[in-house]
Write a protein that holds these residues in place. Structure first.
Motif, short mmCIF file in Angstrom:
data_model
loop_
_atom_site.label_atom_id
_atom_site.label_comp_id
_atom_site.label_asym_id
_atom_site.label_seq_id
_atom_site.Cartn_x
_atom_site.Cartn_y
_atom_site.Cartn_z
N ARG A 1 0.83 -1.21 0.00
CA ARG A 1 0.00 0.00 0.00
C ARG A 1 0.86 1.26 0.00
N ASP A 2 1.96 1.25 0.75
CA ASP A 2 2.83 2.42 0.78
C ASP A 2 3.42 2.71 -0.60
N PHE A 3 3.77 1.64 -1.33
CA PHE A 3 4.28 1.84 -2.69
C PHE A 3 3.17 2.43 -3.58
N GLY A 4 1.96 1.85 -3.51
CA GLY A 4 0.85 2.36 -4.31
C GLY A 4 0.49 3.79 -3.95
N LYS A 5 0.57 4.11 -2.66
CA LYS A 5 0.29 5.48 -2.21
C LYS A 5 1.32 6.45 -2.77
N ARG A 6 2.58 6.04 -2.76
CA ARG A 6 3.65 6.88 -3.30
C ARG A 6 3.41 7.17 -4.77
N GLU A 7 3.03 6.14 -5.52
CA GLU A 7 2.79 6.32 -6.95
C GLU A 7 1.57 7.19 -7.22
N SER A 8 0.55 7.04 -6.38
CA SER A 8 -0.64 7.87 -6.52
C SER A 8 -0.29 9.34 -6.30
N GLU A 9 0.52 9.61 -5.29
CA GLU A 9 0.95 10.99 -5.01
C GLU A 9 1.80 11.53 -6.15
N ARG A 10 2.64 10.67 -6.72
CA ARG A 10 3.48 11.10 -7.84
C ARG A 10 2.62 11.50 -9.04
N LEU A 11 1.62 10.68 -9.37
CA LEU A 11 0.76 10.96 -10.51
C LEU A 11 -0.02 12.26 -10.30
N LYS A 12 -0.52 12.46 -9.09
CA LYS A 12 -1.26 13.69 -8.79
C LYS A 12 -0.33 14.90 -8.86
N HIS A 13 0.89 14.73 -8.37
CA HIS A 13 1.87 15.82 -8.39
C HIS A 13 2.22 16.21 -9.83
N GLU A 14 2.44 15.22 -10.69
CA GLU A 14 2.77 15.49 -12.09
C GLU A 14 1.62 16.22 -12.78
N LYS A 15 0.40 15.81 -12.46
CA LYS A 15 -0.77 16.48 -13.04
C LYS A 15 -0.85 17.93 -12.57
N GLU A 16 -0.62 18.15 -11.27
CA GLU A 16 -0.67 19.51 -10.73
C GLU A 16 0.40 20.41 -11.34
N GLU A 17 1.56 19.83 -11.63
CA GLU A 17 2.63 20.63 -12.25
C GLU A 17 2.19 21.19 -13.59
N VAL A 18 1.36 20.44 -14.31
CA VAL A 18 0.90 20.88 -15.62
C VAL A 18 -0.27 21.85 -15.50
N PHE A 19 -1.29 21.46 -14.73
CA PHE A 19 -2.52 22.24 -14.69
C PHE A 19 -2.46 23.42 -13.73
N THR A 20 -1.56 23.37 -12.74
CA THR A 20 -1.43 24.47 -11.79
C THR A 20 -0.12 25.22 -11.97
N GLY A 21 0.95 24.48 -12.21
CA GLY A 21 2.27 25.09 -12.27
C GLY A 21 2.71 25.53 -13.65
N GLY A 22 1.96 25.17 -14.69
CA GLY A 22 2.32 25.62 -16.03
C GLY A 22 3.47 24.86 -16.65
N LYS A 23 3.78 23.66 -16.13
CA LYS A 23 4.88 22.88 -16.70
C LYS A 23 4.54 22.46 -18.12
#
Length: 459
Positions: free
Chosen positions: A136-158
């Motif tokens: 679960r910790d591995f899956g949680k880490r990956e979920s956070e990574r995917l959300k972070h990458e999405k936020e970088e594009v839609f919020t951060g302008g990456k």
């Protein structure tokens, strides 16, 4: 050491056990030597506080570690040099290689079954609870990574630097699956799944069998439909440029598919899934009627389909059945433009014999999610369901082994990172001004506020 081990060998099996034990002992000795080297070459500001012991499970056995806890006399912070050097995380009981085995097994069977398999295979024992926590910790880490990458594009302008592949048609199939919840009240959890592909290709010269081209999936537990579509578009944008692409989306009658999808794609055809149409008509009007009317619909005669259903309302045997008939017809009328097969609705120049009916999402949900998450009365916490959905997504997309090989990292707060970027005085603003605005071609491209931004961007 080798001679002592060899004395007890009687056959290939005992030789294998001896080799594994030798590997375990060599690993322990190597770690001991590394600890002493780190102590000899430590920074002069580091002072030894005490020794700490720890056991790590690996594929060759349990490794006992005895290492020094240091305190930095300048900063006052504590550090364990050996843990830092080996990349050992706090409260983790397994090595990276052993974690790979746990995650791959857990993607196929229950945590209790993983525990049994490991025990029978002779690997270091872990309880099903420990296995669950590690996976679960591995899956949680990956979920956070995917959300972070999405936020970088839609919020951060990456700006994404993907393949920028251009194709005339891109197909998306959306579906949801309900799994039993462990949460109070027993309300079920929905796993949303999006299947993305480029169409079909034949697997034999005789053209008897076909498969999807470049299939990839997005799957997770999403708070809102917006979260699902933002991640779906982010996944698509890593590979495709949709500027000149017509998107065809197929799904059941859920509003998050039939209605919300249009808010996220400017050039899209939405289609009600054929299987669900036939199932619903058959449920309330009978199988024979469903077979006949679905053939009528397949011929492009949408109005005949609706008129015939309406004329059959009065023939319902009970008031309840007649009411259900009215309800399903009202639903079809609400999404009337979605009833026709997409092949009748795409531009003439895009029609060819390589286009086929859609409806692969059901099979992908069953193959990639249902078999693992709905077996034997399983129930899930929200975090556990999210973690497993992410693991199954990575597995299908052939990214799981790569992600398991990554070094541990911490997801940074995207909002804090954005604020820091704007505070930097030496920033080259010309690059920012030359960049694309993700929202213009992103999920909200059809909304009024985005159209206003598009106008401002061209000033």
């Amino acid at each position: 050491m080798v001679n002592i081990l060899l004395q007890n060998i009687t056959d290939i099996n005992t030789l294998e056990k001896a080799a594994l034990e030798l590997a375990r002992q060599i690993m322990e000795k190597a770690i001991e030597k590394l600890e002493e080297e780190l102590f000899k070459n430590k920074d002069k500001n580091l002072e030894v506080v005490r020794f700490l012991e720890r056991t790590i499970s690996t594929k060759v056995g349990n490794i006992k570690l005895r290492r020094r806890l240091y305190k930095d006399q300048k900063t006052g912070k504590s550090v364990i040099l050996l843990d830092k050097k080996l990349g050992l995380k706090k409260k983790k009981r397994v090595s990276g290689e052993y974690l790979k085995l746990l995650v791959i097994l857990a993607s196929k069977m229950s945590y209790r079954q993983v525990e049994e398999v490991l025990a029978e295979a002779g690997f270091p024992h872990l309880s099903h609870t420990s296995i669950f926590n590690e996976v679960r910790d591995f899956g949680k880490r990956e979920s956070e990574r995917l959300k972070h990458e999405k936020e970088e594009v839609f919020t951060g302008g990456k700006i994404l630097k993907g393949e920028e592949k251009e194709i005339p048609l891109l197909f998306i199939e959306a579906d949801g699956i309900m799994v039993s919840s462990q949460e109070e009240g027993g309300k079920k959890l929905e796993i949303k799944l999006g299947l993305i592909h480029e169409g079909w290709e034949y697997t034999s010269p005789a053209k008897k069998r076909k498969r999807l081209k470049e299939p990839q999936i997005v799957a997770g537990v999403y708070e809102k439909a917006d979260d699902f579509y933002e991640e779906l578009i982010h996944q698509i944008s890593k590979k495709y440029n949709l500027e000149n692409t017509l998107v065809v989306l197929n799904g059941d009658g859920a509003s998050w598919i039939q209605k919300t999808s249009k808010e996220y794609f400017e050039n899209i055809i939405v289609q009600l899934d054929r299987y669900h149409i036939k199932r619903d008509v058959g449920l309330y009007f009978g199988r024979e009627v469903a077979d006949d009317l679905c053939r009528v619909l397949a011929e492009g005669r949408k109005q005949v389909f609706l008129d015939t259903l309406e004329s059959l309302i009065c023939m319902g045997e009970t008031a309840e059945n007649r009411e259900k008939r009215r309800k399903i017809i009202k639903h079809f009328q609400k999404y009337e433009e979605h009833l026709l097969d997409y092949r009748y609705r795409i531009p003439t120049e895009l029609r060819d014999e390589e286009l086929h009916g859609m409806g692969a999402a059901e099979g992908y949900v069953d193959k990639n999610v249902a078999r693992r998450m709905k077996n034997q009365g399983m129930s899930w916490s929200k975090k556990g369901a999210e973690a497993m959905a992410r693991i199954l997504m990575l597995k299908h997309n052939k990214e799981l082994k790569e992600r398991l090989g990554d070094q541990y990292y911490t997801i940074k707060n995207p909002v804090r990172k954005i604020k820091y970027m704007f505070k930097k005085a030496d920033r080259d603003w010309s690059k920012w001004l030359q960049a694309k605005i993700p929202a213009i071609n992103g999920p909200d491209s059809g909304k009024d506020w985005v159209k206003a931004i598009r106008g401002l961007a061209t000033i």
